[in-house]
Scaffold this motif. Structure first.
Motif, PDB file in Angstrom:
ATOM      1  N   THR A 146     -17.566  12.392  22.024  1.00 12.28           N
ATOM      2  CA  THR A 146     -16.168  12.249  22.412  1.00 12.28           C
ATOM      3  C   THR A 146     -15.446  11.401  21.383  1.00 12.28           C
ATOM      4  N   MET A 176     -22.951  15.701  23.761  1.00 10.31           N
ATOM      5  CA  MET A 176     -21.494  15.766  23.568  1.00 10.31           C
ATOM      6  C   MET A 176     -20.986  14.524  22.840  1.00 10.31           C
ATOM      7  N   ILE A 189      -7.602  15.888  27.391  1.00 14.16           N
ATOM      8  CA  ILE A 189      -8.918  16.186  26.829  1.00 14.16           C
ATOM      9  C   ILE A 189      -8.861  17.560  26.172  1.00 14.16           C
ATOM     10  N   ALA A 246     -10.866  20.559  23.865  1.00 13.76           N
ATOM     11  CA  ALA A 246     -12.087  21.121  23.289  1.00 13.76           C
ATOM     12  C   ALA A 246     -11.848  21.348  21.800  1.00 13.76           C
ATOM     13  N   THR A 247     -12.933  21.490  21.056  1.00 14.60           N
ATOM     14  CA  THR A 247     -12.804  21.786  19.631  1.00 14.60           C
ATOM     15  C   THR A 247     -13.636  23.012  19.283  1.00 14.60           C
ATOM     16  N   ARG A 271     -15.557  16.878  21.618  1.00 11.66           N
ATOM     17  CA  ARG A 271     -14.261  16.962  22.274  1.00 11.66           C
ATOM     18  C   ARG A 271     -13.394  15.788  21.834  1.00 11.66           C
TER      19      ARG A 271
END
Ligand code: ATP
Ligand code: MG
Length: 219
Positions: A3, A1, A37, A39-40, A46
């Motif tokens: 960020t 992930m 936060i 999501a994409t 993210r």
């Protein structure tokens, strides 16, 4: 992930098209949401929303892998912290300048010539201190966190160091720009440990973003 830390407003708005060019779309409009936060369109990416001045802190300490922050914010951050931040790319967004401004009835040139101590209110105390030291101008700095324009109008200070783009805010407050400190734009910042551990996706993101910026020079 991965960020990615952004701040609401100008930086978010101007970073969106660059992300889109890199195949990343944020799934919601943060101006219409209380979420922090997001999501994409890419399951491995993210976006977190933080205060503009907190972006370098998040990235340096690994709360985010990558961030977008103004040079103004980065210079102040780096003055009081050591390393851990890699700055691979000038995104050429958030363009403005940092300038010295005074009330239109204050003779800045005369005050400098006389060697008077000038009271300067600013959010950017480190950069301002360095600027006036280089110019040999004697100043007393007053740290503020916002609405710098008010300081000369109330007698809190003789001058301010603030960000200027069109100059209309200064004009509306009877202030004039007397000296440019530096040009400002926003940069990509990357956590150095993340760059080692997640080298491939981070490199790919930097390359994709840089190819969306005209005449970008990636390092
Ligand atoms: P906060 O509102 O959380 O106190 P802030 O006022 O610094 O933060 P913004 O006004 O969105 O947040 O500014 C974020 C960044 O955008 C600044 O650090 C600067 O690099 C850039 N910026 C600020 N003012 C301008 C401007 N007038 N034109 C272009 N870019 C600007
Ligand atoms: Mg602001």
């Amino acid at each position: 992930m991965l960020t990615l830390a952004l701040s609401k407003g100008r930086i978010f708005e101007e970073t969106l098209p660059l992300l889109k060019a890199a195949g990343i779309e944020v799934d919601e409009d943060p101006e219409r949401s209380r979420k922090l936060i997001f999501a994409t369109s890419r399951p491995d990416v993210r976006v977190v929303l933080v205060r503009a001045t907190d972006v370098p802190t998040y990235v340096q300490h690994g709360g985010a892998d990558i961030g977008v922050a103004g040079k103004d914010v980065l210079l102040e951050h780096m003055a009081s912290s050591s390393g851990g931040l890699y700055q691979p790319l000038d995104l050429r967004i958030g363009q403005c300048r940092m300038s010295v401004a005074v009330r239109d009835d204050f003779d800045y040139a005369a005050a400098v010539k006389q060697g008077s101590r000038i009271r300067v209110a600013t959010k950017f105390t480190h950069t301002a201190r360095q600027h006036f030291a280089e110019k040999g101008v004697h100043v007393d700095l007053i740290k503020l966190y916002g609405s710098m324009e008010l300081a000369p109008l109330t007698g809190l200070a003789d001058a301010i160091v603030d960000l200027v783009s069109t100059g209309s805010t200064l004009k509306a407050n009877h202030l004039i720009e007397v000296e440019k400190v530096m040009d400002i734009s926003s940069r990509l910042v990357v956590n150095q440990a993340a760059l080692k551990l997640k080298r491939e996706p981070i490199r790919a993101l930097i390359d994709a973003i840089s190819s969306a910026i005209p005449n970008a020079i990636a390092s």
